[in-house]
Motif scaffolding. Structure first.
Motif, PDB file in Angstrom:
ATOM      1  N   UNK A 103       0.835  -1.200   0.000  1.00 32.56           N
ATOM      2  CA  UNK A 103       0.000   0.000   0.000  1.00 32.56           C
ATOM      3  C   UNK A 103       0.866   1.245   0.000  1.00 32.56           C
ATOM      4  N   UNK A 104       0.330   2.287  -0.604  1.00 30.39           N
ATOM      5  CA  UNK A 104       1.003   3.578  -0.547  1.00 30.39           C
ATOM      6  C   UNK A 104       0.668   4.243   0.781  1.00 30.39           C
ATOM      7  N   UNK A 105       1.649   4.917   1.359  1.00 26.54           N
ATOM      8  CA  UNK A 105       1.378   5.732   2.539  1.00 26.54           C
ATOM      9  C   UNK A 105       1.426   7.197   2.147  1.00 26.54           C
ATOM     10  N   UNK A 106       0.474   7.949   2.681  1.00 23.11           N
ATOM     11  CA  UNK A 106       0.416   9.386   2.446  1.00 23.11           C
ATOM     12  C   UNK A 106       0.851  10.092   3.728  1.00 23.11           C
ATOM     13  N   UNK A 107       1.788  11.009   3.577  1.00 24.59           N
ATOM     14  CA  UNK A 107       2.373  11.647   4.743  1.00 24.59           C
ATOM     15  C   UNK A 107       1.885  13.079   4.927  1.00 24.59           C
TER      16      UNK A 107
END
Lengths: 116, 113
Positions: A103-107
């Motif tokens: 999964x992509x993580x959004x910061x």
């Protein structure tokens, strides 16, 4: 556009104070994460949450606690701040699947905390 | 020993150079490999993602994974000043790990005109 916001960009606190760092995401993501970032050490996971009121320790949980009362909000708490907790704190939420299991993580933009 | 090792640099190159960024890892369970880019005073953003061994190309960027050597690389061709940032490798075992990532230390890259 996914948005992860953090309550403060810069924070200065005194040793022994209780510190709250707030993170809010607007995409109804289930999983949220707190990291600290230090030169030469990269991002280290403090705690993460996979649902409201659910949390798990990361790699460096000592001296920290977290709270997740609502899905969109994940708080990091320093019960008694110490100088070795001076760092950049980054919040992230887990977004779309890149493939099965990844999964992509959004910061968020980060909070620079200085403890004096 | 850290699970993921990345040369922190800093790396300073002239515009147009080919840049090579590398990470090694020790956990055989890692299957998903990512590169995040972090501009100054911003949070990291996903740049590239690969699954298992192989190459992936996206414009001037190429990501390589060699699982037999536990080694991943990011190549930047024709580097531009706008590529100046911190580059972080990140890895995940997938499965029931809740999407947890393990990051390298980050490499600070400066591309000067």
């Amino acid at each position: 556009d996914v948005k992860v916001t953090q309550s403060s960009r810069y924070l200065v606190k005194r040793t022994g104070e209780k510190v709250f760092l707030e993170c809010v995401q607007d995409m109804d993501h289930e999983n949220m994460f707190w990291y600290r970032q230090d030169p030469g050490l990269g991002l280290r996971l403090i705690y993460f949450s996979y649902d409201v009121k659910m949390k798990e320790k990361g790699d460096i949980p000592e001296g920290y606690s977290v709270s997740r009362e609502k899905k969109e909000r994940f708080s990091l708490i320093l019960e008694s701040a110490s100088t070795n907790q001076t760092s950049m704190y980054l919040c992230a939420s887990r977004g779309k699947a890149l493939s099965r299991g990844a999964y992509e993580q959004y910061f968020g933009p980060g909070t620079r905390l200085t403890v004096t | 020993q850290k699970e993921v090792e990345q040369d922190p640099g800093p790396l300073s190159v002239p515009e147009g150079a080919i840049v090579s960024l590398n990470c090694t890892y020790s956990n055989s369970a890692f299957q998903y490999f990512m590169w995040y880019r972090q501009y100054s005073r911003k949070g990291p953003e996903l740049l590239m993602y690969t699954y298992s061994s192989g190459n992936k190309e996206d414009g001037r960027f190429t990501a390589q994974v060699d699982k037999s050597s536990k080694y991943i690389s990011l190549f930047i061709r024709d580097s531009q000043p706008s590529d100046s940032a911190t580059y972080l490798c990140a890895m995940s075992a997938g499965g029931t790990s809740y999407g947890k990532l393990t990051f390298g230390q980050g490499t600070i890259l400066t591309v000067h005109p």
